[in-house]
Design an enzyme around this catalytic site. Structure first.
Site, PDB file in Angstrom:
ATOM      1  CD  GLU A   1      -8.532  -8.304  -9.975  1.00 37.88           C
ATOM      2  OE1 GLU A   1      -8.691  -8.521  -9.344  1.00 37.88           O
ATOM      3  OE2 GLU A   1      -9.197  -8.864 -11.082  1.00 37.88           O
TER       4      GLU A   1
ATOM      5  CE  LYS B   1     -16.063 -10.862 -11.795  1.00 38.44           C
ATOM      6  NZ  LYS B   1     -15.424 -11.863 -12.392  1.00 38.44           N
TER       7      LYS B   1
END
EC number: 4.2.1.11
Length: 434
Positions: free
Chosen positions: A210, A343
């Protein structure tokens, strides 16, 4: 406007793994959406359909999901005659066609790809920016720019280091605007790079999935110390706080927690939920930690409830709640956490993601919109977080284009809103008070 054509294909995500991309055509044009994929997935998430053919992409191909779209979902949606502005009806039609609790027939990656494309087409049909269309779908009259939670040190399943806890984040709550928050975040990120390089050498500044740094350290407090030092050195002690995603399910072993789980197993070093909770209490006392995600295993409900009752900070459910209304309702009843990690691919459709968000907000929770560790250049969640007014988003470090794509889109949205733009800032947990 009804759908003219839907076509799905297999593309690659930011980790080099296959994922689903969908093209949807209406008279207004082509609308494209791509689906993300997680590394530390909760066992209660909707099913991400993979081919399982080890001869191809090591079993991770998504041709089955693609075929479900092209052969079954596309003809059904086109023949329904439904307009792309009818998000809920189109999503429900796909859910009925799938007919399973966890979307295991078509795969959540198939249904979500189409659902996202429908949402983008619906916005164009109304001649609205995507974030305004999402706000209307959610019944929101407000639009709020979120505080970004930048994942600047990666550990856990996102990095090849010894660090057990997965994400150490900085939140520029004292910034004046989203654009200002980006600047603060980037400056601290670069300062942190220097701090890590000076302490451990240049090879310690390699980045994880990330975009955060992944120095080969073992002690989680050491990661917090590095972040705190970088914040202070950059001169933003008063403007920056810290968040963590522990992803504790990844190191839960037989009722205990192993903070050195990447080394050969040794039961003697495992600690109890109470001991882990005491460690977090130390973190909160010694560092400006204001948010902890997944502090315990997804089924260790008692530890969650006990800890949340004893701390005054934000406790975020991800693997615990998996954006699923049933899990959220249980967490509300048991007072297990006070914030939902949203999400879209955990639940698998835009409609259900909006419902999960509203359910959390109605119960006084915060909501943080999130990317996945396997991402694409798709920027849907940037518009989603503004339209849903959640006030906080995490989509990685200010590094790696699949992360910056979302942050840059948020800067564009803020610019487009002009005087109307409001930044969540210190109210990121409850932006409705703005």
């Amino acid at each position: 406007m009804s759908i003219q054509k839907i076509w799905a294909r297999e593309i690659l995500d930011s980790r080099g793994n296959p994922t689903v991309e969908v093209d949807l055509h209406t008279a207004k044009g082509l609308f494209r959406a791509a689906v993300p994929s997680g590394a530390s997935t909760g066992i209660y998430e909707a099913l991400e359909l993979r081919d399982g053919d080890k001869q191809r992409y090591l079993g991770k191909g998504v041709l089955k999901a693609v075929d479900h779209i092209n052969s079954t979902i596309a003809p059904a949606l086109i023949s329904s005659g439904l307009s792309v502005v009818e998000q809920e009806k189109l999503d429900n039609l796909m859910l009925e066609l799938d007919g399973t609790e966890n979307k295991s027939k078509f795969g959540a990656n198939a249904i979500l790809g189409v659902s996202l494309a429908v949402c983008k087409a619906g916005a164009a049909e109304k001649d609205l920016p995507l974030y305004r269309h999402i706000a209307q779908l959610a019944g929101n009259s407000d639009l709020i720019l979120p505080v970004p939670a930048f994942n600047v040190i990666n550990g856990g399943s996102h990095a090849g280091n010894k660090l057990a806890m997965q994400e150490f984040m900085i939140l520029p709550v004292g910034a004046e605007s989203f654009r200002d928050a980006m600047r603060l975040g980037a400056e601290v990120y670069h300062t942190l790079k220097g701090v890590i390089k000076d302490k451990y050498g240049k090879d310690a500044t390699n980045v994880g999935d990330e975009g955060g740094f992944a120095p080969n350290i073992l002690e989680n407090s050491e990661a917090l110390e590095l972040v705190k030092e970088a914040i202070d050195k950059a001169g933003y002690t008063e403007k920056m706080v810290i968040g963590m995603d522990v992803a504790a399910s990844e190191f839960y072993r037989d009722g205990k927690y192993d903070l050195d789980f990447k080394s050969p197993a040794d039961p003697s070093r495992c600690i109890t939920g109470d001991q882990l909770g005491a460690l977090y209490q130390d973190f909160v006392r010694n560092y400006p930690v204001v948010s902890i995600e997944d502090p315990f295993d997804q089924d260790d409900w008692a530890a969650w409830s006990k800890f949340t009752a004893n701390v005054g900070i934000q406790i975020v459910g991800d693997d615990l709640t998996v954006t699923n209304p049933k899990r959220i309702e249980r967490a509300v009843e048991e007072k297990a956490c006070n914030c939902l990690l949203l999400k879209v691919n955990q639940i698998g459709s835009v409609t259900e993601a909006i419902q999960a968000c509203k359910l959390a907000q109605e119960n006084g929770w915060g909501v943080m919109v999130s990317h996945r560790s396997g991402e694409t250049e798709d920027t849907f969640i940037a518009d989603l977080v503004v339209g849903l007014c959640t006030g906080q988003i995490k989509t990685g470090a200010p590094c790696r284009s699949e992360r910056l794509a979302k942050y840059n889109q948020l800067m564009r949205i803020e610019e487009e809103l002009g005087e109307e733009a409001r930044f969540a800032g210190h109210n990121f947990r409850n932006p409705s008070v703005l």
